[in-house]
Design a protein around this motif. Structure first.
Motif, PDB file in Angstrom:
ATOM      1  N   CYS A 262      32.161  22.623  27.554  1.00  0.00           N
ATOM      2  CA  CYS A 262      33.305  23.594  27.614  1.00  0.00           C
ATOM      3  C   CYS A 262      32.490  25.142  27.364  1.00  0.00           C
ATOM      4  O   CYS A 262      31.589  25.199  26.517  1.00  0.00           O
ATOM      5  CB  CYS A 262      34.106  23.573  26.144  1.00  0.00           C
ATOM      6  SG  CYS A 262      35.024  24.985  25.814  1.00  0.00           S
TER       7      CYS A 262
ATOM      8  N   GLY B 125      44.874  25.709  17.478  1.00  0.00           N
ATOM      9  CA  GLY B 125      43.818  25.441  18.425  1.00  0.00           C
ATOM     10  C   GLY B 125      43.183  24.132  18.324  1.00  0.00           C
ATOM     11  O   GLY B 125      43.506  23.468  17.274  1.00  0.00           O
TER      12      GLY B 125
ATOM     13  N   GLU C 141      40.996  19.673  15.790  1.00  0.00           N
ATOM     14  CA  GLU C 141      42.056  20.484  15.817  1.00  0.00           C
ATOM     15  C   GLU C 141      41.682  21.595  14.532  1.00  0.00           C
ATOM     16  O   GLU C 141      41.183  21.126  13.541  1.00  0.00           O
ATOM     17  CB  GLU C 141      43.290  19.940  15.356  1.00  0.00           C
ATOM     18  CG  GLU C 141      43.665  18.873  16.240  1.00  0.00           C
ATOM     19  CD  GLU C 141      45.112  18.196  16.111  1.00  0.00           C
ATOM     20  OE1 GLU C 141      45.525  17.724  17.276  1.00  0.00           O
ATOM     21  OE2 GLU C 141      45.244  17.961  15.228  1.00  0.00           O
TER      22      GLU C 141
ATOM     23  N   ASP D  46      45.941  28.857  20.580  1.00  0.00           N
ATOM     24  CA  ASP D  46      47.303  28.938  20.788  1.00  0.00           C
ATOM     25  C   ASP D  46      47.413  30.925  20.887  1.00  0.00           C
ATOM     26  O   ASP D  46      46.701  31.622  19.957  1.00  0.00           O
ATOM     27  CB  ASP D  46      48.087  28.900  19.635  1.00  0.00           C
ATOM     28  CG  ASP D  46      49.632  28.693  20.017  1.00  0.00           C
ATOM     29  OD1 ASP D  46      50.063  30.067  19.984  1.00  0.00           O
ATOM     30  OD2 ASP D  46      50.261  28.032  20.692  1.00  0.00           O
TER      31      ASP D  46
ATOM     32  N   ARG E  15      40.342  14.931  19.736  1.00  0.00           N
ATOM     33  CA  ARG E  15      39.995  16.436  19.965  1.00  0.00           C
ATOM     34  C   ARG E  15      39.767  16.659  18.505  1.00  0.00           C
ATOM     35  O   ARG E  15      40.660  16.001  17.527  1.00  0.00           O
ATOM     36  CB  ARG E  15      41.090  17.150  20.416  1.00  0.00           C
ATOM     37  CG  ARG E  15      42.544  17.052  19.602  1.00  0.00           C
ATOM     38  CD  ARG E  15      43.686  17.687  20.515  1.00  0.00           C
ATOM     39  NE  ARG E  15      44.698  18.129  19.801  1.00  0.00           N
ATOM     40  CZ  ARG E  15      45.861  18.769  20.410  1.00  0.00           C
ATOM     41  NH1 ARG E  15      45.780  19.095  21.427  1.00  0.00           N
ATOM     42  NH2 ARG E  15      46.990  18.884  19.459  1.00  0.00           N
TER      43      ARG E  15
ATOM     44  N   GLY F 110      38.534  30.473  16.901  1.00  0.00           N
ATOM     45  CA  GLY F 110      37.679  29.673  17.877  1.00  0.00           C
ATOM     46  C   GLY F 110      36.380  29.321  17.133  1.00  0.00           C
ATOM     47  O   GLY F 110      35.754  28.126  17.350  1.00  0.00           O
TER      48      GLY F 110
ATOM     49  N   GLU G  64      45.169  33.947  18.518  1.00  0.00           N
ATOM     50  CA  GLU G  64      43.941  34.791  19.047  1.00  0.00           C
ATOM     51  C   GLU G  64      43.655  35.862  18.700  1.00  0.00           C
ATOM     52  O   GLU G  64      44.369  36.527  17.813  1.00  0.00           O
ATOM     53  CB  GLU G  64      44.221  34.874  20.578  1.00  0.00           C
ATOM     54  CG  GLU G  64      44.082  33.871  21.333  1.00  0.00           C
ATOM     55  CD  GLU G  64      44.388  34.092  22.977  1.00  0.00           C
ATOM     56  OE1 GLU G  64      44.636  35.042  23.297  1.00  0.00           O
ATOM     57  OE2 GLU G  64      44.515  33.169  23.801  1.00  0.00           O
TER      58      GLU G  64
ATOM     59  N   SER H 170      39.847  21.270  20.210  1.00  0.00           N
ATOM     60  CA  SER H 170      38.795  21.251  21.333  1.00  0.00           C
ATOM     61  C   SER H 170      38.653  19.617  21.933  1.00  0.00           C
ATOM     62  O   SER H 170      38.643  18.960  20.849  1.00  0.00           O
ATOM     63  CB  SER H 170      37.366  21.589  20.612  1.00  0.00           C
ATOM     64  OG  SER H 170      36.242  21.713  21.502  1.00  0.00           O
ATOM     65  N   GLN H 171      39.058  19.279  22.952  1.00  0.00           N
ATOM     66  CA  GLN H 171      39.014  18.067  23.593  1.00  0.00           C
ATOM     67  C   GLN H 171      37.300  17.645  23.563  1.00  0.00           C
ATOM     68  O   GLN H 171      36.594  18.178  23.821  1.00  0.00           O
ATOM     69  CB  GLN H 171      39.444  18.172  24.875  1.00  0.00           C
ATOM     70  CG  GLN H 171      41.110  18.280  25.006  1.00  0.00           C
ATOM     71  CD  GLN H 171      41.943  17.295  24.450  1.00  0.00           C
ATOM     72  OE1 GLN H 171      43.050  17.310  23.744  1.00  0.00           O
ATOM     73  NE2 GLN H 171      41.599  16.119  24.528  1.00  0.00           N
TER      74      GLN H 171
ATOM     75  N   HIS I 137      36.896  21.072  26.422  1.00  0.00           N
ATOM     76  CA  HIS I 137      37.980  21.998  26.845  1.00  0.00           C
ATOM     77  C   HIS I 137      38.370  22.573  25.253  1.00  0.00           C
ATOM     78  O   HIS I 137      38.695  21.716  24.424  1.00  0.00           O
ATOM     79  CB  HIS I 137      39.132  21.586  27.471  1.00  0.00           C
ATOM     80  CG  HIS I 137      39.952  22.479  27.643  1.00  0.00           C
ATOM     81  ND1 HIS I 137      39.945  23.820  28.510  1.00  0.00           N
ATOM     82  CD2 HIS I 137      41.631  22.850  26.943  1.00  0.00           C
ATOM     83  CE1 HIS I 137      41.197  24.485  28.361  1.00  0.00           C
ATOM     84  NE2 HIS I 137      41.882  24.027  27.223  1.00  0.00           N
ATOM     85  N   THR I 138      38.369  23.715  25.125  1.00  0.00           N
ATOM     86  CA  THR I 138      38.674  24.344  23.981  1.00  0.00           C
ATOM     87  C   THR I 138      39.667  25.317  23.916  1.00  0.00           C
ATOM     88  O   THR I 138      39.674  26.195  25.043  1.00  0.00           O
ATOM     89  CB  THR I 138      37.563  24.957  23.218  1.00  0.00           C
ATOM     90  OG1 THR I 138      36.357  24.014  22.937  1.00  0.00           O
ATOM     91  CG2 THR I 138      38.004  25.807  21.986  1.00  0.00           C
ATOM     92  N   GLU I 139      40.625  25.362  23.127  1.00  0.00           N
ATOM     93  CA  GLU I 139      41.949  26.257  23.498  1.00  0.00           C
ATOM     94  C   GLU I 139      42.497  26.825  22.055  1.00  0.00           C
ATOM     95  O   GLU I 139      42.681  25.942  21.149  1.00  0.00           O
ATOM     96  CB  GLU I 139      43.042  25.680  24.060  1.00  0.00           C
ATOM     97  CG  GLU I 139      43.993  26.438  24.585  1.00  0.00           C
ATOM     98  CD  GLU I 139      45.030  25.648  25.778  1.00  0.00           C
ATOM     99  OE1 GLU I 139      46.210  25.650  25.430  1.00  0.00           O
ATOM    100  OE2 GLU I 139      44.416  25.057  26.596  1.00  0.00           O
TER     101      GLU I 139
END
Length: 93
Positions: A75, A25, A16, A44, A14, A53, A48, A27-28, A40-42
């Motif tokens: 994603c 945050g 980071e 925290d 991922r 992002g 936000e 992104s895998q 997948h992206t996330e």
């Protein structure tokens, strides 16, 4: 101004984004046929709404380009970012 850094954590597959040393945050991804498949992206919740992002995706795509690879944006966040930024269209596998 927020000091952030995008790194490729290959051990965890991922990218980071860190803010002041804390992972804010990620992104895998999986590697498939020489392409980076973003799954997948996330970001925290505490981070936000700060544009992290988009900064994460810019950093990831810059690394993909620098390494001479292609990418597959599975994603939804990465897919939408690439759609809005045609300068990355050449990276699609």
């Amino acid at each position: 101004m927020i000091m952030s850094e995008v790194t490729n954590n290959t051990a965890r597959s991922r990218y980071e984004i860190s803010v002041d040393g804390a992972v804010a945050g990620y992104s895998q991804y999986v590697m498939k046929d020489g392409a980076v498949v973003f799954t997948h992206t996330e970001i925290d919740m505490d981070y936000e709404g700060q544009g992290l992002g988009s900064k994460l995706v810019r950093g990831m795509l810059a690394d993909v380009r620098e390494r001479g690879l292609k990418m597959v944006p599975q994603c939804p966040f990465v897919k939408e970012y690439v759609k809005k930024h045609p300068e990355y269209a050449d990276l699609r596998a």
